[in-house]
Design a protein around this motif. Structure first.
Motif, mmCIF file in Angstrom:
data_model
loop_
_atom_site.group_PDB
_atom_site.id
_atom_site.type_symbol
_atom_site.label_atom_id
_atom_site.label_comp_id
_atom_site.label_asym_id
_atom_site.label_seq_id
_atom_site.Cartn_x
_atom_site.Cartn_y
_atom_site.Cartn_z
ATOM 1 N N ASP A 247 -18.069 -17.331 -89.520
ATOM 2 C CA ASP A 247 -17.857 -16.861 -88.218
ATOM 3 C C ASP A 247 -18.446 -15.426 -88.092
ATOM 4 O OD1 ASP A 247 -16.220 -15.021 -89.750
ATOM 5 O OD2 ASP A 247 -14.204 -16.267 -89.265
ATOM 6 N N TYR A 248 -18.278 -14.760 -86.996
ATOM 7 C CA TYR A 248 -18.670 -13.590 -86.801
ATOM 8 C C TYR A 248 -17.867 -12.718 -85.746
ATOM 9 C CZ TYR A 248 -20.880 -15.141 -82.206
ATOM 10 O OH TYR A 248 -20.898 -15.668 -80.996
ATOM 11 N N SER A 249 -17.775 -11.532 -85.516
ATOM 12 C CA SER A 249 -17.065 -10.865 -84.431
ATOM 13 C C SER A 249 -17.854 -9.799 -83.761
ATOM 14 C CB SER A 249 -15.871 -10.140 -85.424
ATOM 15 O OG SER A 249 -15.038 -10.784 -86.034
ATOM 16 N N MET A 250 -17.147 -9.566 -82.713
ATOM 17 C CA MET A 250 -18.261 -8.468 -81.862
ATOM 18 C C MET A 250 -16.825 -7.882 -80.752
ATOM 19 S SD MET A 250 -20.439 -10.547 -79.207
ATOM 20 C CE MET A 250 -19.873 -11.689 -77.891
ATOM 21 N N ASP A 251 -17.333 -6.636 -80.345
ATOM 22 C CA ASP A 251 -16.285 -5.872 -79.362
ATOM 23 C C ASP A 251 -17.339 -5.854 -78.206
ATOM 24 O OD1 ASP A 251 -14.904 -4.523 -78.095
ATOM 25 O OD2 ASP A 251 -15.010 -2.709 -79.497
ATOM 26 N N CYS A 252 -16.714 -6.013 -77.094
ATOM 27 C CA CYS A 252 -17.750 -6.156 -75.963
ATOM 28 C C CYS A 252 -16.837 -6.066 -74.374
ATOM 29 C CB CYS A 252 -18.514 -7.404 -75.593
ATOM 30 S SG CYS A 252 -17.445 -9.086 -75.370
ATOM 31 N N TYR A 253 -17.786 -5.695 -73.338
ATOM 32 C CA TYR A 253 -17.285 -5.770 -71.914
ATOM 33 C C TYR A 253 -17.425 -6.828 -71.475
ATOM 34 C CZ TYR A 253 -16.393 -0.644 -72.934
ATOM 35 O OH TYR A 253 -15.861 0.620 -73.567
ATOM 36 N N PHE A 254 -16.744 -7.692 -71.046
ATOM 37 C CA PHE A 254 -16.565 -8.886 -70.683
ATOM 38 C C PHE A 254 -16.720 -8.662 -68.946
ATOM 39 C CE2 PHE A 254 -15.411 -13.334 -69.510
ATOM 40 C CZ PHE A 254 -16.522 -14.044 -69.821
ATOM 41 N N ARG A 255 -17.600 -9.043 -68.039
ATOM 42 C CA ARG A 255 -17.440 -8.964 -66.749
ATOM 43 C C ARG A 255 -17.604 -10.261 -65.991
ATOM 44 N NH1 ARG A 255 -21.232 -4.516 -68.070
ATOM 45 N NH2 ARG A 255 -20.035 -2.593 -68.572
ATOM 46 N N GLN A 256 -16.953 -10.565 -64.860
ATOM 47 C CA GLN A 256 -17.202 -11.702 -64.241
ATOM 48 C C GLN A 256 -16.991 -11.278 -62.624
ATOM 49 O OE1 GLN A 256 -14.766 -15.442 -65.921
ATOM 50 N NE2 GLN A 256 -13.476 -13.310 -66.482
ATOM 51 N N TYR A 257 -17.712 -11.738 -61.780
ATOM 52 C CA TYR A 257 -17.905 -11.672 -60.394
ATOM 53 C C TYR A 257 -17.995 -12.864 -59.527
ATOM 54 C CZ TYR A 257 -20.126 -7.441 -62.327
ATOM 55 O OH TYR A 257 -20.542 -6.208 -63.021
ATOM 56 N N TRP A 258 -16.933 -12.984 -58.777
ATOM 57 C CA TRP A 258 -17.006 -13.974 -57.790
ATOM 58 C C TRP A 258 -16.618 -13.641 -56.412
ATOM 59 C CZ3 TRP A 258 -13.134 -12.846 -61.152
ATOM 60 C CH2 TRP A 258 -11.862 -12.745 -60.740
ATOM 61 N N ARG A 259 -16.574 -14.421 -55.458
ATOM 62 C CA ARG A 259 -16.312 -13.903 -53.861
ATOM 63 C C ARG A 259 -15.017 -14.917 -53.615
ATOM 64 N NH1 ARG A 259 -20.518 -13.091 -49.296
ATOM 65 N NH2 ARG A 259 -20.797 -11.116 -50.454
ATOM 66 N N ASP A 260 -14.151 -14.158 -52.774
ATOM 67 C CA ASP A 260 -12.910 -14.746 -52.252
ATOM 68 C C ASP A 260 -12.773 -14.215 -50.924
ATOM 69 O OD1 ASP A 260 -10.621 -16.273 -51.592
ATOM 70 O OD2 ASP A 260 -9.524 -15.568 -53.551
ATOM 71 N N THR A 261 -13.272 -15.195 -49.965
ATOM 72 C CA THR A 261 -13.121 -14.437 -48.486
ATOM 73 C C THR A 261 -12.036 -14.417 -47.995
ATOM 74 O OG1 THR A 261 -13.673 -16.709 -48.016
ATOM 75 C CG2 THR A 261 -15.690 -15.454 -48.168
ATOM 76 N N ARG A 262 -10.686 -14.975 -48.657
ATOM 77 C CA ARG A 262 -9.381 -14.793 -48.405
ATOM 78 C C ARG A 262 -9.152 -13.132 -48.431
ATOM 79 N NH1 ARG A 262 -6.699 -19.181 -51.810
ATOM 80 N NH2 ARG A 262 -8.220 -18.404 -53.308
#
Length: 564
Positions: free
Chosen positions: A156-171
């Motif tokens: 196995d391996y490890s990493m430290d990261c910034y995980f970003r998600q983008y989506w659109r919710d018109t509501r």
């Protein structure tokens, strides 16, 4: 004089109550002074600051004479102008701050109202595109802060990261002067968010010091940014046949846990969706490349949209060269020293051989502590086996030398009749009889081996010898006792079969000739064969493992063991 009189009149007629209200006292009574709003001095459209105070005598008597009325109108104008200029100079900054605070309070109340209106009829269990006939698209990018360790033992391996998600919710779209809202993470519980998880994850967590490291931002059009800081520990299936000259490809696979690709689709945001903090390095590996792609993964529940990034790594061999390879080579070379040690030094040669074998065993055990118990041999295992083979071959070579050519040294062959005569001479003492036999055998060898040859008495057969060989010399040659009448291959068979009769016959012949043991032909051959063959095997080894690395390729089914 007029100004001084006016100031005195102002001080005498102005009164301030406990609440901070300002009143104007005249002879007709006491009247309040109203405050008007002050615009900011930074307003570019305002050229002059408007008056703050205006005196209004609401209760002026209608019966006052016109002259008195004009007087008080003039006085009111002068008073108002003076108070305005004084207030501008003293309290402008305080009033400005209060105005800004009022604006911020109003904006905050407005944001709260906007959010409450947005979430009034919001259903956080439904996708943003529920009922619209097309899936919700979630775009992703990763910024990796650090990576490692990469464990071969646990794969196995490890990493430290910034995980970003983008989506659109018109509501969640809104109108207003604010383009985007940065919200508290408590709002995450009230809105819909993708159920992203890592297919090959083992133990991942969100950093929570000093607070949960999450960010939520909503724009006017309903575009949502959801960012978090993660430490990801993921499985990395490794092929260790070429260890430690190996290359590994460690994947990171993510997607939705419950939504199929008809409901939710994952995409990498752009061509720089996977990035690293400048200066990031790994201790044991070089990062060669990190390709990423989108693909569809079929499970029992249906087809799912999946993202994959593969970290292609090449191992550093410097540590293993210093800690394993060079010591093994030196130990093997050290075992060859026994070829130059006299073959009568049995304990020295055997002790040296055993020491080298035990040292190699220790190195082998240490090198395997951080490796899994795989069913195949690694490149390091083959090298250690080769080193073991040469050390053990050195011991076996000396065993052959000892058995096959070590004759007449330290062992006196005495017939029964001769032994009885020796016992009678010494009066029955066996130890004295053996000592007497040794002295007689030594005197016989001296008489046989020490001969002097003069040049004048040389035979015609010796005329072809070099001048240094025809001089007076000591003929105690150290030659191997090899019987020419018996072929060498048959002698080897006798040695391997352990023929005691042939060995005793050789001892008797050596004792009768009086030869002293010498350097074996086997030792002489081993001095050349062992180093040459070891060098050739090393050359072949490094050519095979160091220069035959395969290129990385995408696996057709990288998650064949991850289905659920």
């Amino acid at each position: 004089m007029l100004i001084a009189t006016l100031i005195a009149v102002i001080l005498s007629i102005l009164q301030v109550d406990g609440k901070g209200a300002i009143y104007l006292t005249t002879k007709n009574g006491t009247f309040p002074i109203s405050l008007t709003s002050l615009k900011s001095r930074d307003d570019a459209t305002s050229q002059h600051t408007p008056n703050i105070l205006s005196a209004t005598a609401k209760n002026l008597s209608h019966d006052a004479s016109p002259r008195q009325h004009d007087y008080w109108d003039t006085s009111d104008m002068l008073l108002s102008n003076y108070i305005n200029s004084t207030y501008d100079d003293i309290d402008a900054y305080t009033f400005k701050q209060n105005s800004k605070r009022s604006i911020n309070d109003a904006v905050s109340k407005n944001i709260t109202l906007v959010l409450e209106n947005l979430l009034k009829n919001y259903e956080n269990s439904q996708l943003p595109t529920h009922g619209k006939g097309y899936p919700t698209v979630v775009q992703t990018n990763i910024l990796i802060r650090s990576m490692g360790p990469v464990s071969e033992l646990d794969m196995d391996y490890s990493m430290d990261c910034y995980f970003r998600q983008y989506w659109r919710d018109t509501r969640l779209s809104f109108l207003g002067p604010i383009r985007s809202l940065s919200l508290s993470i408590k709002m995450l519980e009230r809105i819909w968010r993708p159920d992203t998880y890592f297919y090959n994850g083992k133990h991942s967590y969100v950093h929570t010091i000093t607070v949960p490291n999450k960010l939520l931002r909503i724009s006017q059009h309903g575009d949502i940014l959801y960012s978090m800081r993660l430490t990801i520990k993921a499985k990395c299936p490794m092929e260790l046949r070429n260890f430690p000259m190996d290359r590994q490809s460690c994947p990171l696979i993510l997607g939705s846990y419950a939504y199929s690709n008809q409901q939710l689709v994952y995409q990498w945001q752009n061509s720089q969706s996977v990035n690293f903090v400048p200066g990031m390095t790994l201790s044991q590996f070089d990062l060669i490349s990190f390709p990423y792609r989108n693909f569809t993964f079929t499970r029992r529940e249906g087809e799912f949209s999946v993202l994959q990034v593969s970290f292609n790594l090449q191992r550093h061999t410097g540590y293993f060269l210093i800690q394993v390879y060079v010591p093994c080579i030196l130990i093997v070379v050290l075992s060859w020293v026994s070829f130059w040690i006299h073959r009568e030094a049995t304990s020295d040669r055997v002790g040296l051989g055993i020491t080298t074998v035990l040292t190699l065993s220790t190195i082998s055990l240490d090198s395997r502590t951080d490796l899994p118990k795989v069913r195949y041999a690694t490149a390091l295992d083959w090298f250690l086996l080769m080193s073991f083979f040469y050390c053990i071959a050195t011991l076996l070579e000396f065993a052959g030398v000892h058995y096959f050519t070590k004759v007449g040294s330290g062992e006196i062959v005495i017939d029964d009749s001769e032994w009885e005569e020796l016992i009678e001479e010494v009066g029955g003492d066996a130890f004295a009889a053996r000592q007497l036999a040794v002295r007689r055998r030594s005197s016989a060898r001296s008489a046989t081996n020490f001969s002097f040859t003069l040049p004048a008495q040389s035979n015609p057969e010796d005329s072809d010898r070099p001048p240094e060989q025809s001089a007076v010399r000591l003929t105690m040659e150290r030659t191997t006792q090899t019987e020419t009448r018996v072929p060498r291959w048959r002698q080897l068979l006798y040695c391997l079969a352990g023929d005691d009769r042939y060995r005793r016959q050789r001892q008797i012949e050596a004792g009768s000739r009086g030869h002293i043991n010498s350097v074996s032909h086997i030792d002489r051959a081993a001095r050349v064969l062992f180093p040459a063959s070891f060098a050739l095997l090393n050359l072949f080894y490094w050519m095979v493992y160091a220069f035959s690395n395969d290129d990385f390729a995408w696996s057709d089914n990288p998650m064949n063991t991850l289905s659920h």
